[in-house]
Design a protein around this motif. Structure first.
Motif, PDB file in Angstrom:
ATOM      1  N   SER A 231       0.830  -1.213   0.000  1.00 64.51           N
ATOM      2  CA  SER A 231       0.000   0.000   0.000  1.00 64.51           C
ATOM      3  C   SER A 231       0.859   1.255   0.000  1.00 64.51           C
TER       4      SER A 231
ATOM      5  N   TYR B 288       2.151   1.811  -3.476  1.00 66.67           N
ATOM      6  CA  TYR B 288       1.122   2.267  -4.400  1.00 66.67           C
ATOM      7  C   TYR B 288       0.588   3.653  -4.047  1.00 66.67           C
ATOM      8  N   GLN B 289       0.736   4.064  -2.804  1.00 68.79           N
ATOM      9  CA  GLN B 289       0.298   5.402  -2.402  1.00 68.79           C
ATOM     10  C   GLN B 289       1.370   6.459  -2.648  1.00 68.79           C
TER      11      GLN B 289
ATOM     12  N   ALA C  40       5.499  -5.964  -5.923  1.00 71.61           N
ATOM     13  CA  ALA C  40       5.619  -4.699  -5.189  1.00 71.61           C
ATOM     14  C   ALA C  40       6.852  -3.910  -5.602  1.00 71.61           C
TER      15      ALA C  40
ATOM     16  N   ASP D  98       4.466   0.748  -8.396  1.00 71.82           N
ATOM     17  CA  ASP D  98       3.047   0.884  -8.733  1.00 71.82           C
ATOM     18  C   ASP D  98       2.924   0.708 -10.243  1.00 71.82           C
ATOM     19  N   HIS D  99       2.431  -0.466 -10.665  1.00 67.49           N
ATOM     20  CA  HIS D  99       2.437  -0.776 -12.098  1.00 67.49           C
ATOM     21  C   HIS D  99       1.443   0.076 -12.890  1.00 67.49           C
ATOM     22  N   THR D 100       0.547   0.802 -12.189  1.00 69.75           N
ATOM     23  CA  THR D 100      -0.431   1.622 -12.907  1.00 69.75           C
ATOM     24  C   THR D 100       0.148   2.968 -13.333  1.00 69.75           C
ATOM     25  N   ARG D 101       1.310   3.320 -12.792  1.00 68.56           N
ATOM     26  CA  ARG D 101       1.988   4.546 -13.228  1.00 68.56           C
ATOM     27  C   ARG D 101       2.850   4.228 -14.452  1.00 68.56           C
TER      28      ARG D 101
END
Length: 515
Positions: free
Chosen positions: A389, A392-393, A413, A416-419
């Motif tokens: 977390s 990702y934060q 980990a 953050d794979h969404t960036r």
């Protein structure tokens, strides 16, 4: 009319205050191998830079004519000074005055020290020795009553974690509220053999039937292994040098940015030796510290917390002069696998980088979470999810180098794979949902059980799986963004540091930071 007499009275009080706890107590401090509070300030700060606040605060006694006959200074000194020309706030306990107990303190001094650091946006160094809490049993007799406990100024202690760098140096026995102040820091350091930290000291612990020495109860080795403090050094001078080094990577406050330092090193320096450092046999480890020293600016690697969660390395470093936070796997401990302790260490470190806007460089060799009943009892999954977390934060720029393994949730980990995935992999990369070793048996258990020759079938399956696990096949599908020659790693990282530098912005709102 002259104010000569009053000025003389001021000088007299200031001289008495500088006598601290008196000759006998100062002698005892020296014999214990510890500096007194004013010697510590002289050692920590640039010469002549200390500006004390509350220099004549203490308990005075007067005769019937109003003349001063005795004076005991408060056991807390604070003010501002400079370290290499940089202004900082400093608050220091004086153990020679009632052993640091609060019945000799003017508690408002500690509170004002915290406020000064926070409101003037100055890094804070606490020199802690003693309890600094509600006072001794003797204070109850003096007051004639007990009180419901509270922590004076704790709102400021908590607030400073979210606004300025805070360092605590434990320079003697530290207990109670003093210990709570020590761990409520971004970086805490003990002195081996002369400082100890505990909730309550040996005389109190004896009440529950444990007979222990101060060192057995709260010595540096114990507290380092527990992760309660970050580092320990052989002398007060070394501990202070570490504090200065730590602060050199951080801004004065969240409203500023970490400074770049001039360097004469080539950002594109290559190290061909990195091409041979990872063994082909995955059962063997290698020295991640050697990689870190190779790719960062020479002499800039500052590791912290090396005795806790040892399968993960946390450090500050510089890349082409820019300060960065470095997170790295340590394959020499659990193969780099995440333990509950390692996950706790990651969470705190990522939060530190996020608070002070340090870009993160993550060197990955993670076989996953450490498994087994001990890992389950430690709550590894819960702590691991918290670390995930935190990653990702995080909003700071992030660069990942996959050195070797990346498996399972812990392997995922890495970032953050969404960036935007600013990520490189070495040719030694080996990844998947779980390692092939053992994975074939799990996936084809029924088929293997019914095979005429289970061993031959397993060997054939392993050969097929190994052919599919080539990092080049992953890159062909753009599941690995770029595979690089390990020798080029520094060049890629310094490019990242320079690209990230303009993106760093002072915080407008502090993130939540917990010790």
């Amino acid at each position: 009319m002259s104010w000569k007499d009053e000025i003389e009275q001021l000088r007299k009080r200031q001289a008495l205050a500088k006598g601290m706890g008196g000759p006998e107590k100062l002698k005892r401090q020296r014999e214990a191998g510890r500096l007194n509070v004013r010697e510590r300030l002289d050692l920590l700060l640039d010469s002549g830079s200390f500006r004390e606040v509350g220099s004549i605060t203490g308990r005075a006694e007067y005769d019937d004519a109003g003349n001063l006959i005795d004076f005991t200074p408060a056991n807390c000194l604070f003010g501002r000074g400079k370290i290499e020309g940089r202004t900082i706030a400093v608050v220091a306990d004086d153990f020679t005055v009632r052993g640091g107990a609060a019945d000799a303190a003017i508690i408002e001094k500690q509170i004002q020290a915290e406020k000064m650091a926070g409101e003037l946006r100055l890094p804070l160094i606490r020199l802690i020795e003693g309890t600094g809490g509600g006072g001794s049993v003797k204070s109850i007799l003096d007051m004639g009553a007990t009180y419901i406990p509270f922590n004076p100024g704790w709102d400021q202690v908590v607030a400073n974690l979210e606004r300025v760098p805070v360092v605590s140096l434990l320079l003697g026995p530290v207990a109670g509220l003093g210990a709570a102040r020590a761990v409520s820091s971004h970086y805490s350091v003990m002195v081996k053999g002369s400082s100890q930290m505990f909730i309550a000291g040996p005389p109190v612990v004896a009440g529950i039937g444990e007979q222990v020495t101060k060192e057995e109860l709260g010595g540096a080795d114990l507290q380092l292994a527990a992760g309660a403090v970050d580092d320990a050094y052989a002398s007060e001078a070394d501990a202070m040098a570490a504090a200065k080094w730590f602060l050199s990577y951080l801004p004065n406050s969240i409203h500023d940015l970490p400074e770049r330092r001039e360097t004469t090193e080539s950002p594109g320096r290559r190290d061909p030796a990195l091409g041979d450092i990872v063994p082909r046999d995955k059962r063997y480890a290698y020295d991640m510290h050697q990689i870190l020293r190779s790719v960062t600016d020479e002499g800039s690697l500052f590791e912290m917390g090396r005795n806790f969660g040892q399968s993960v390395i946390t450090a500050f470093a510089r890349l082409d002069g820019w300060p960065v936070a470095v997170l790295a796997s340590n394959p020499k401990v659990y193969g780099g696998g995440w333990t509950a302790e390692a996950a706790q260490k990651i969470t705190r470190f990522v939060d530190l980088a996020e608070t002070f806007r340090l870009p993160v460089v993550h060197l990955v060799d993670v076989p996953g979470f450490v498994i087994g009943t001990r890992a389950e009892r430690a709550g590894t999954l819960r702590h691991g999810a918290r670390a995930l977390s935190a990653i990702y934060q995080a909003s700071v720029p992030w660069c990942t180098i996959v050195i070797r393994k990346a498996f399972g949730v812990a392997g995922a980990a890495m970032m953050d794979h969404t960036r935007f995935r600013y990520r490189y992999a070495w040719p030694s990369g080996d990844w998947g949902s779980l390692p092939l070793e053992g994975g074939v048996e799990a996936a084809f258990k029924a088929a293997l059980a019914g095979a005429d020759d289970p061993d031959a079938m397993k060997d054939d399956l392993n050969r097929q799986m190994k052919s599919f696990s080539s990092p080049f096949k992953t890159a062909e599908r753009f599941w690995a963004e770029e595979i690089i020659n390990p020798a080029e790693t520094r060049e890629k990282l310094t490019e990242f540091a320079n690209l990230a530098a303009p993106l760093r912005e002072p915080r407008t709102k502090a993130p939540r930071y917990r010790p």
